[in-house]
Design a protein around this motif. Sequence first.
Motif, short mmCIF file in Angstrom:
data_model
loop_
_atom_site.label_atom_id
_atom_site.label_comp_id
_atom_site.label_asym_id
_atom_site.label_seq_id
_atom_site.Cartn_x
_atom_site.Cartn_y
_atom_site.Cartn_z
N ALA A 1 -16.47 -29.72 -67.01
CA ALA A 1 -17.07 -30.89 -66.60
C ALA A 1 -15.90 -31.99 -65.74
O ALA A 1 -16.63 -32.30 -64.79
N ASN A 2 -14.77 -31.94 -65.92
CA ASN A 2 -13.98 -32.87 -65.25
C ASN A 2 -12.77 -32.18 -65.00
O ASN A 2 -11.90 -31.45 -65.70
N VAL A 3 -12.37 -32.10 -63.44
CA VAL A 3 -11.27 -31.60 -62.99
C VAL A 3 -10.66 -32.66 -62.02
O VAL A 3 -11.20 -33.01 -61.07
N ASN A 4 -9.38 -32.89 -62.20
CA ASN A 4 -8.60 -33.60 -61.24
C ASN A 4 -7.63 -32.52 -60.79
O ASN A 4 -7.19 -31.78 -61.15
N TYR A 5 -7.06 -33.21 -59.47
CA TYR A 5 -6.41 -32.53 -58.68
C TYR A 5 -5.10 -33.44 -57.93
O TYR A 5 -5.33 -34.26 -57.45
N PHE A 6 -3.95 -32.75 -57.98
CA PHE A 6 -2.77 -33.58 -57.70
C PHE A 6 -1.87 -32.83 -56.88
O PHE A 6 -1.46 -31.52 -57.25
N ASP A 7 -1.78 -33.03 -55.56
CA ASP A 7 -0.96 -32.19 -54.70
C ASP A 7 0.23 -33.11 -54.33
O ASP A 7 0.29 -34.04 -53.62
N VAL A 8 1.38 -32.24 -54.63
CA VAL A 8 2.76 -33.00 -54.31
C VAL A 8 3.03 -33.42 -52.81
O VAL A 8 3.81 -34.36 -52.41
N MET B 1 -14.33 -31.77 -71.47
CA MET B 1 -12.71 -31.10 -71.04
C MET B 1 -12.47 -31.51 -69.80
O MET B 1 -13.07 -31.73 -68.99
N ASN B 2 -11.20 -31.97 -69.84
CA ASN B 2 -10.40 -32.56 -68.74
C ASN B 2 -9.40 -31.77 -68.15
O ASN B 2 -8.49 -31.37 -69.03
N ILE B 3 -9.35 -31.02 -66.97
CA ILE B 3 -8.26 -30.37 -66.58
C ILE B 3 -7.58 -30.93 -65.44
O ILE B 3 -8.17 -31.54 -64.36
N ARG C 1 -8.98 -25.05 -58.56
CA ARG C 1 -9.67 -25.76 -58.84
C ARG C 1 -11.18 -25.64 -58.51
O ARG C 1 -12.26 -26.14 -59.25
N GLU C 2 -11.57 -24.99 -57.46
CA GLU C 2 -12.88 -24.52 -57.49
C GLU C 2 -13.42 -24.01 -58.46
O GLU C 2 -14.62 -24.13 -58.88
N LEU C 3 -12.94 -22.93 -59.09
CA LEU C 3 -13.33 -22.10 -60.41
C LEU C 3 -13.54 -22.94 -61.55
O LEU C 3 -14.61 -23.06 -62.30
N PHE C 4 -12.57 -24.15 -61.70
CA PHE C 4 -12.61 -24.91 -62.66
C PHE C 4 -13.86 -26.04 -62.66
O PHE C 4 -14.58 -26.22 -63.42
N GLU C 5 -14.14 -26.61 -61.36
CA GLU C 5 -15.18 -27.29 -61.07
C GLU C 5 -16.61 -26.51 -61.56
O GLU C 5 -17.56 -27.39 -61.72
N ASN C 6 -16.74 -25.17 -61.27
CA ASN C 6 -18.03 -24.64 -61.46
C ASN C 6 -17.85 -24.35 -63.28
O ASN C 6 -19.10 -23.86 -63.70
N ARG C 7 -17.07 -24.47 -63.97
CA ARG C 7 -17.03 -24.16 -65.20
C ARG C 7 -16.62 -25.32 -66.27
O ARG C 7 -16.92 -25.10 -67.52
#
Length: 186
Positions: A32-39, A1-3, A24-30
């Motif tokens: 497989a893949n987490v990307n983060y984009f900050d405007v 899964m990619n979030i 993001r922290e919660l997703f990273e613990n739950r």
Amino acid sequence: MNILVINGGPRENSNSRGVAKYARELFENRVANVNYFDVRNNLLPVYLGDEEQNQHQEVNKLRRYAQEADGFFICTPEYHNGMSGALKNAFDFLGKTHFNGKPVVITATAGGGKGGINALNNLRLVLRGVFAIVLPQQVVFDLYMFNEEGALLHEDGKNQVSQLVDNLIFVTNLFVSNNRKEMGKC
């Protein structure tokens, strides 16, 4: 899964960033893949529709992250009864191919103990235009939930983010497993 987690707050000490970082922290613990984009940190040019903008490094990063995403978690501040202009600009670089049939959680931050719902309505309207599946549960985080640096500290706020993360993971898993079954029928 990619979030893909997107912070739509352009200010340095954005409360939206506090929500997005905690998610993001919660997703990273739950998952497989987490990307983060900050405007703010992934500065995009103002969308002009010009072909040369397709070569911009941050535009390509955003598009790649969105294309790879199975689900999205998006947070925006409310500016003048809508989402931030920086977030809307980011969406202008994306389209149906990035969001079509993908689940999305939306959240907003508001100052002064009021507002936020108009930003969520605006965000929901734009996401509907690109065929995203916006989940019904949404949350507005008020100013008192953050410290001066924009970190989410309030336990109720953290619990709400945790619930949103769990919901997005659950629904995204349903969509991903259903898509795999459909592909197997071909």
